[in-house]
Design a protein around this motif. Structure first.
Motif, PDB file in Angstrom:
ATOM      1  N   LYS A  48       0.913  -1.136  -0.086  1.00  0.00           N
ATOM      2  CA  LYS A  48      -0.073  -0.176   0.052  1.00  0.00           C
ATOM      3  C   LYS A  48       0.836   1.255   0.023  1.00  0.00           C
ATOM      4  O   LYS A  48       1.974   1.331   0.696  1.00  0.00           O
ATOM      5  CB  LYS A  48      -0.847   0.135   1.127  1.00  0.00           C
ATOM      6  N   SER A  50       1.429   4.511   1.419  1.00  0.00           N
ATOM      7  CA  SER A  50       1.106   5.115   2.505  1.00  0.00           C
ATOM      8  C   SER A  50       0.748   6.760   2.384  1.00  0.00           C
ATOM      9  O   SER A  50       0.080   7.435   2.962  1.00  0.00           O
ATOM     10  CB  SER A  50       1.906   5.037   3.983  1.00  0.00           C
ATOM     11  N   LYS A  53      -2.492   7.420   0.872  1.00  0.00           N
ATOM     12  CA  LYS A  53      -3.453   7.005   1.840  1.00  0.00           C
ATOM     13  C   LYS A  53      -3.607   8.360   2.630  1.00  0.00           C
ATOM     14  O   LYS A  53      -4.741   8.696   3.011  1.00  0.00           O
ATOM     15  CB  LYS A  53      -3.273   5.849   2.547  1.00  0.00           C
ATOM     16  N   THR A  54      -2.690   8.919   2.925  1.00  0.00           N
ATOM     17  CA  THR A  54      -2.352   9.953   3.879  1.00  0.00           C
ATOM     18  C   THR A  54      -2.991  11.242   3.071  1.00  0.00           C
ATOM     19  O   THR A  54      -3.988  12.032   3.812  1.00  0.00           O
ATOM     20  CB  THR A  54      -1.103  10.408   4.344  1.00  0.00           C
ATOM     21  N   SER A  56      -5.328  11.126   0.787  1.00  0.00           N
ATOM     22  CA  SER A  56      -6.715  10.893   0.791  1.00  0.00           C
ATOM     23  C   SER A  56      -7.493  11.334   2.067  1.00  0.00           C
ATOM     24  O   SER A  56      -8.430  12.077   2.149  1.00  0.00           O
ATOM     25  CB  SER A  56      -7.166   9.311   0.240  1.00  0.00           C
ATOM     26  N   ILE A  57      -6.895  10.790   3.096  1.00  0.00           N
ATOM     27  CA  ILE A  57      -7.573  11.013   4.455  1.00  0.00           C
ATOM     28  C   ILE A  57      -7.439  12.504   4.859  1.00  0.00           C
ATOM     29  O   ILE A  57      -8.393  13.265   5.254  1.00  0.00           O
ATOM     30  CB  ILE A  57      -6.992  10.450   5.558  1.00  0.00           C
ATOM     31  N   HIS A 141      -8.564   7.709  -2.957  1.00  0.00           N
ATOM     32  CA  HIS A 141      -8.847   6.493  -2.172  1.00  0.00           C
ATOM     33  C   HIS A 141      -8.819   5.393  -3.055  1.00  0.00           C
ATOM     34  O   HIS A 141      -8.527   4.186  -3.013  1.00  0.00           O
ATOM     35  CB  HIS A 141     -10.114   6.434  -1.285  1.00  0.00           C
ATOM     36  N   ARG A 143      -7.941   4.978  -6.239  1.00  0.00           N
ATOM     37  CA  ARG A 143      -6.958   5.155  -7.315  1.00  0.00           C
ATOM     38  C   ARG A 143      -7.313   5.090  -8.743  1.00  0.00           C
ATOM     39  O   ARG A 143      -6.682   4.149  -9.450  1.00  0.00           O
ATOM     40  CB  ARG A 143      -5.841   4.030  -7.030  1.00  0.00           C
TER      41      ARG A 143
END
Length: 193
Positions: A48, A50, A53-54, A56-57, A141, A143
């Protein structure tokens, strides 16, 4: 990967024909050998990213806060606009004198409408920025569709730039947005298309 594998063994998501891992859960897709049961295949997680992901959040959090803040700013704009009506009602009800009302009217009238307009403008800009940030967070998120996701980031970043002369904090939003655009662009290989 075998051509007959169309769904992820772990989560059941539909897979693109050339997928080596599931775009939904990250499960590595392994080709089955003849006579092998899908549940018997040991699977490993695809690495993944990261960073995305960060991104996205953080973008999701900004989008939610920007939309909520925009709604509050618009409500405040209409509340400010009603201040003049309230003063008129006070004068009509005898709570303030006509001279007090006229003094208020002369001194504040233009100011109230200018502030109301500025608040409405600011609220609309942050609403646009927040809505596009939410779309960008969703694209990051999942992709999916790199170009559209990057365009959402650019719009979410550019919108607050219109407020630089009204709200200096928008400079921070623009700088952070540019960094987010850079990180998404840097990791474009992670996107499906």
């Amino acid at each position: 990967m075998s051509d007959d594998i169309k769904f992820c063994y772990k989560c059941g998501a539909e897979l693109p024909s050339n997928a080596s891992f599931c775009p939904e859960c990250g499960n590595t897709i392994m080709a089955l050998r003849p006579g092998e049961n899908a549940s018997a295949v040991e699977t490993a997680q695809a690495p993944k990213n990261s960073t995305l992901k960060t991104v996205s959040i953080l973008t999701l959090i900004y989008g939610i806060l920007a939309v909520l803040g925009a709604v509050m700013i618009v409500i405040l704009a209409f509340t400010i606009g009603s201040l003049e009506d309230m003063m008129y009602d006070y004068w009509q009800d005898g709570l303030i004198t006509e001279d007090d009302y006229n003094t208020f009217e002369g001194a504040i009238h233009g100011f109230i409408w200018d502030v109301k307009d500025i608040f409405l403008y600011t609220g609309i800009i942050y609403l646009i920025s927040g809505a596009f940030a939410l779309l960008a967070a969703n694209g990051t998120h999942k992709r999916e569709n790199f170009k559209m996701t990057l365009a959402f980031f650019i719009i979410a970043t550019a919108a607050p730039a219109a407020l630089i002369f009204i709200d200096l904090s928008s400079i921070l939003y623009v700088v952070v947005g540019v960094v987010m655009c850079y990180l998404v662009n840097k990791n474009k290989a992670e996107f499906q298309s």
